[in-house]
Design a protein around this motif. Structure first.
Motif, PDB file in Angstrom:
ATOM      1  N   PRO A  61       0.827  -1.215   0.000  1.00 33.86           N
ATOM      2  CA  PRO A  61       0.000   0.000   0.000  1.00 33.86           C
ATOM      3  C   PRO A  61       0.860   1.264   0.000  1.00 33.86           C
ATOM      4  CG  PRO A  61      -0.745  -1.550   1.677  1.00 33.86           C
ATOM      5  CD  PRO A  61       0.569  -2.057   1.152  1.00 33.86           C
ATOM      6  N   PRO A  62       0.292   2.384  -0.397  1.00 37.41           N
ATOM      7  CA  PRO A  62       1.039   3.652  -0.389  1.00 37.41           C
ATOM      8  C   PRO A  62       1.612   3.957   0.998  1.00 37.41           C
ATOM      9  CG  PRO A  62      -1.082   3.925  -1.482  1.00 37.41           C
ATOM     10  CD  PRO A  62      -1.079   2.552  -0.874  1.00 37.41           C
ATOM     11  N   GLY A  63       2.825   4.510   1.006  1.00 45.15           N
ATOM     12  CA  GLY A  63       3.473   4.886   2.255  1.00 45.15           C
ATOM     13  C   GLY A  63       4.434   3.838   2.790  1.00 45.15           C
ATOM     14  N   PHE A  64       4.392   2.623   2.246  1.00 44.47           N
ATOM     15  CA  PHE A  64       5.285   1.549   2.692  1.00 44.47           C
ATOM     16  C   PHE A  64       6.459   1.426   1.736  1.00 44.47           C
ATOM     17  CE2 PHE A  64       1.557   0.312   5.058  1.00 44.47           C
ATOM     18  CZ  PHE A  64       2.091  -0.208   6.223  1.00 44.47           C
ATOM     19  N   GLU A  65       7.641   1.239   2.313  1.00 46.91           N
ATOM     20  CA  GLU A  65       8.853   1.019   1.536  1.00 46.91           C
ATOM     21  C   GLU A  65       9.458  -0.321   1.912  1.00 46.91           C
ATOM     22  OE1 GLU A  65      11.385   4.323   2.421  1.00 46.91           O
ATOM     23  OE2 GLU A  65      10.445   5.577   0.885  1.00 46.91           O
ATOM     24  N   ARG A  66      10.053  -0.982   0.938  1.00 45.71           N
ATOM     25  CA  ARG A  66      10.711  -2.269   1.168  1.00 45.71           C
ATOM     26  C   ARG A  66      11.869  -2.058   2.118  1.00 45.71           C
ATOM     27  NH1 ARG A  66      13.186  -6.574   1.427  1.00 45.71           N
ATOM     28  NH2 ARG A  66      13.091  -8.355   0.059  1.00 45.71           N
ATOM     29  N   LEU A  67      11.999  -2.942   3.095  1.00 48.61           N
ATOM     30  CA  LEU A  67      13.036  -2.844   4.116  1.00 48.61           C
ATOM     31  C   LEU A  67      13.989  -4.013   3.953  1.00 48.61           C
ATOM     32  CD1 LEU A  67      13.858  -1.218   6.669  1.00 48.61           C
ATOM     33  CD2 LEU A  67      12.440  -2.795   7.980  1.00 48.61           C
ATOM     34  N   ASN A  68      15.251  -3.726   3.830  1.00 45.89           N
ATOM     35  CA  ASN A  68      16.277  -4.770   3.693  1.00 45.89           C
ATOM     36  C   ASN A  68      16.942  -4.979   5.044  1.00 45.89           C
ATOM     37  OD1 ASN A  68      18.106  -6.610   2.639  1.00 45.89           O
ATOM     38  ND2 ASN A  68      19.533  -5.025   2.000  1.00 45.89           N
ATOM     39  N   ARG A  69      16.178  -5.497   5.992  1.00 47.67           N
ATOM     40  CA  ARG A  69      16.673  -5.747   7.351  1.00 47.67           C
ATOM     41  C   ARG A  69      16.018  -7.004   7.876  1.00 47.67           C
ATOM     42  NH1 ARG A  69      18.594  -1.440  10.367  1.00 47.67           N
ATOM     43  NH2 ARG A  69      19.310  -3.076  11.724  1.00 47.67           N
ATOM     44  N   GLY A  70      16.527  -7.522   8.982  1.00 43.09           N
ATOM     45  CA  GLY A  70      15.923  -8.666   9.634  1.00 43.09           C
ATOM     46  C   GLY A  70      16.734  -9.938   9.527  1.00 43.09           C
ATOM     47  N   GLY A  71      17.808  -9.915   8.740  1.00 42.41           N
ATOM     48  CA  GLY A  71      18.674 -11.070   8.620  1.00 42.41           C
ATOM     49  C   GLY A  71      18.138 -12.131   7.670  1.00 42.41           C
ATOM     50  N   PRO A  72      18.900 -13.214   7.495  1.00 40.85           N
ATOM     51  CA  PRO A  72      18.536 -14.262   6.540  1.00 40.85           C
ATOM     52  C   PRO A  72      17.197 -14.939   6.847  1.00 40.85           C
ATOM     53  CG  PRO A  72      20.795 -14.543   7.281  1.00 40.85           C
ATOM     54  CD  PRO A  72      20.201 -13.458   8.108  1.00 40.85           C
ATOM     55  N   TYR A  73      16.883 -15.109   8.112  1.00 36.04           N
ATOM     56  CA  TYR A  73      15.626 -15.778   8.459  1.00 36.04           C
ATOM     57  C   TYR A  73      14.430 -14.998   7.921  1.00 36.04           C
ATOM     58  CZ  TYR A  73      11.855 -17.908  11.075  1.00 36.04           C
ATOM     59  OH  TYR A  73      10.682 -18.533  11.397  1.00 36.04           O
ATOM     60  N   MET A  74      14.368 -13.705   8.219  1.00 36.36           N
ATOM     61  CA  MET A  74      13.249 -12.892   7.732  1.00 36.36           C
ATOM     62  C   MET A  74      13.275 -12.778   6.210  1.00 36.36           C
ATOM     63  SD  MET A  74      11.019 -12.147   9.931  1.00 36.36           S
ATOM     64  CE  MET A  74      10.051 -10.991   8.972  1.00 36.36           C
ATOM     65  N   ALA A  75      14.452 -12.707   5.615  1.00 34.46           N
ATOM     66  CA  ALA A  75      14.543 -12.636   4.155  1.00 34.46           C
ATOM     67  C   ALA A  75      13.910 -13.871   3.519  1.00 34.46           C
ATOM     68  CB  ALA A  75      15.998 -12.483   3.720  1.00 34.46           C
ATOM     69  N   ASN A  76      14.055 -15.029   4.154  1.00 36.55           N
ATOM     70  CA  ASN A  76      13.457 -16.255   3.628  1.00 36.55           C
ATOM     71  C   ASN A  76      11.942 -16.286   3.813  1.00 36.55           C
ATOM     72  OD1 ASN A  76      15.635 -17.670   2.485  1.00 36.55           O
ATOM     73  ND2 ASN A  76      16.370 -18.194   4.526  1.00 36.55           N
ATOM     74  N   LEU A  77      11.418 -15.537   4.767  1.00 30.76           N
ATOM     75  CA  LEU A  77       9.963 -15.495   4.954  1.00 30.76           C
ATOM     76  C   LEU A  77       9.286 -14.681   3.862  1.00 30.76           C
ATOM     77  CD1 LEU A  77       9.231 -15.103   8.774  1.00 30.76           C
ATOM     78  CD2 LEU A  77       8.847 -17.080   7.312  1.00 30.76           C
ATOM     79  N   GLY A  78       9.942 -13.629   3.386  1.00 27.51           N
ATOM     80  CA  GLY A  78       9.353 -12.810   2.339  1.00 27.51           C
ATOM     81  C   GLY A  78       9.724 -11.354   2.493  1.00 27.51           C
ATOM     82  N   PHE A 108       5.573  -2.208  10.512  1.00 30.48           N
ATOM     83  CA  PHE A 108       6.210  -3.155   9.601  1.00 30.48           C
ATOM     84  C   PHE A 108       5.099  -4.007   9.004  1.00 30.48           C
ATOM     85  CE2 PHE A 108       9.232  -2.033  12.846  1.00 30.48           C
ATOM     86  CZ  PHE A 108      10.348  -1.690  12.088  1.00 30.48           C
ATOM     87  N   ALA A 109       5.307  -4.511   7.792  1.00 35.06           N
ATOM     88  CA  ALA A 109       4.235  -5.265   7.159  1.00 35.06           C
ATOM     89  C   ALA A 109       4.778  -6.245   6.129  1.00 35.06           C
ATOM     90  CB  ALA A 109       3.251  -4.311   6.497  1.00 35.06           C
ATOM     91  N   MET A 110       3.956  -7.238   5.840  1.00 35.40           N
ATOM     92  CA  MET A 110       4.244  -8.155   4.747  1.00 35.40           C
ATOM     93  C   MET A 110       2.950  -8.769   4.239  1.00 35.40           C
ATOM     94  SD  MET A 110       6.081 -11.387   6.707  1.00 35.40           S
ATOM     95  CE  MET A 110       6.761 -11.960   5.182  1.00 35.40           C
ATOM     96  N   ARG A 111       2.996  -9.247   3.009  1.00 33.61           N
ATOM     97  CA  ARG A 111       1.855  -9.899   2.387  1.00 33.61           C
ATOM     98  C   ARG A 111       1.930 -11.394   2.687  1.00 33.61           C
ATOM     99  NH1 ARG A 111      -2.218  -7.369   0.327  1.00 33.61           N
ATOM    100  NH2 ARG A 111      -0.863  -5.919  -0.750  1.00 33.61           N
ATOM    101  N   ILE A 112       0.824 -11.966   3.163  1.00 34.61           N
ATOM    102  CA  ILE A 112       0.775 -13.402   3.444  1.00 34.61           C
ATOM    103  C   ILE A 112       0.683 -14.162   2.122  1.00 34.61           C
ATOM    104  CG2 ILE A 112      -0.527 -15.267   4.567  1.00 34.61           C
ATOM    105  CD1 ILE A 112       0.920 -13.349   6.511  1.00 34.61           C
ATOM    106  N   PRO A 114      -3.813 -16.155   2.883  1.00 33.53           N
ATOM    107  CA  PRO A 114      -3.038 -15.718   1.719  1.00 33.53           C
ATOM    108  C   PRO A 114      -3.678 -14.494   1.059  1.00 33.53           C
ATOM    109  CG  PRO A 114      -3.214 -18.097   1.730  1.00 33.53           C
ATOM    110  CD  PRO A 114      -4.118 -17.590   2.837  1.00 33.53           C
ATOM    111  N   GLY A 115      -2.816 -13.541   0.713  1.00 30.10           N
ATOM    112  CA  GLY A 115      -3.263 -12.288   0.124  1.00 30.10           C
ATOM    113  C   GLY A 115      -3.446 -11.175   1.134  1.00 30.10           C
ATOM    114  N   ASP A 116      -3.583 -11.523   2.425  1.00 25.62           N
ATOM    115  CA  ASP A 116      -3.748 -10.494   3.457  1.00 25.62           C
ATOM    116  C   ASP A 116      -2.467  -9.683   3.624  1.00 25.62           C
ATOM    117  OD1 ASP A 116      -6.364 -11.219   4.025  1.00 25.62           O
ATOM    118  OD2 ASP A 116      -5.866 -12.284   5.887  1.00 25.62           O
TER     119      ASP A 116
END
Length: 159
Positions: free
Chosen positions: A15-32, A49-53, A106-108
Motif C-alpha cells: 500500500p502507499p506509504g510503505f517502503e521495502r526494508l532490507n533488514r531482519g537477517g537471513p531468516y526474515m529474508a526467507n519469509l518474504g 512493519f508489514a508483509m503480504r501473506i 493468503p493475500g492479506d
C-alpha cells in the motif's frame, strides 16, 4: 539510523506509504519481503512493519502459521526498537509473549504496529499488534537485551 540504504523502491504489492526494508537477517529474508512505514500524521513516531501473506506462510488449515506470525511480531519488535534508538543499539529477544486473536490468509496485508514501552541501558520493552486492516490478529509483547550497534558489514548484509 545508519548511512547505508536499508530501504528499496516501493513494490506494487505494498500500500502507499510503505517502503521495502532490507533488514531482519537471513531468516526474515526467507519469509518474504518486509516493508516499513514511519510516522503518519495521525500517529507521529509510529513504526509499522508489514508483509503480504503467501501460500508458503500457511498451515494445513490454509491460514497463516502461528510460528510465522510470531516471527513477524518478534522481528518487528526488535526492528522497531532499533529504529526508535536510531541504530545506536541492537536487540536480542529475552522473552516474547503472544496471544493469537484471529487468522490471516493468503493475500492479506499484515501490519505490525510497534509501540516502545521503555528503553533502558540493559533491557528494552515493546508491544505490538498484528493487524489485517483494522482487525487485530495477534498481540505481542517482548523483552529485549540491549546490545552494541551492528557493524557496517552486518548492516550491509541486511541484519
Amino acid at each position: 539510523m545508519t548511512t547505508h540504504d536499508d530501504t528499496h523502491s516501493v513494490s506494487p504489492s505494498a500500500p502507499p506509504g510503505f517502503e521495502r526494508l532490507n533488514r531482519g537477517g537471513p531468516y526474515m529474508a526467507n519469509l518474504g519481503e518486509l516493508y516499513c512505514r514511519r510516522g503518519e500524521a495521525e500517529r507521529e513516531g509510529e513504526i509499522v512493519f508489514a508483509m503480504r501473506i503467501e501460500d508458503k506462510h500457511t498451515n494445513m488449515r490454509g491460514i497463516a502459521h502461528g510460528g510465522m506470525l510470531a516471527s513477524l511480531a518478534d522481528s518487528a519488535l526488535g526492528l522497531g526498537l532499533t529504529l526508535y534508538c536510531e541504530g545506536r543499539q541492537s536487540f536480542v529477544t529475552v522473552n516474547l509473549s503472544t496471544d493469537f486473536i484471529d487468522a490471516a490468509r493468503p493475500g492479506d496485508w499484515v501490519e505490525a504496529h510497534v509501540e516502545v514501552q521503555k528503553m533502558g541501558k540493559r533491557m528494552a520493552f515493546a508491544n505490538c499488534f498484528l493487524q489485517v486492516g483494522a482487525r487485530r490478529i495477534l498481540r505481542a509483547s517482548g523483552v529485549f537485551a540491549v546490545m552494541n550497534a551492528l557493524n557496517p558489514d552486518q548492516l550491509a548484509a541486511g541484519y
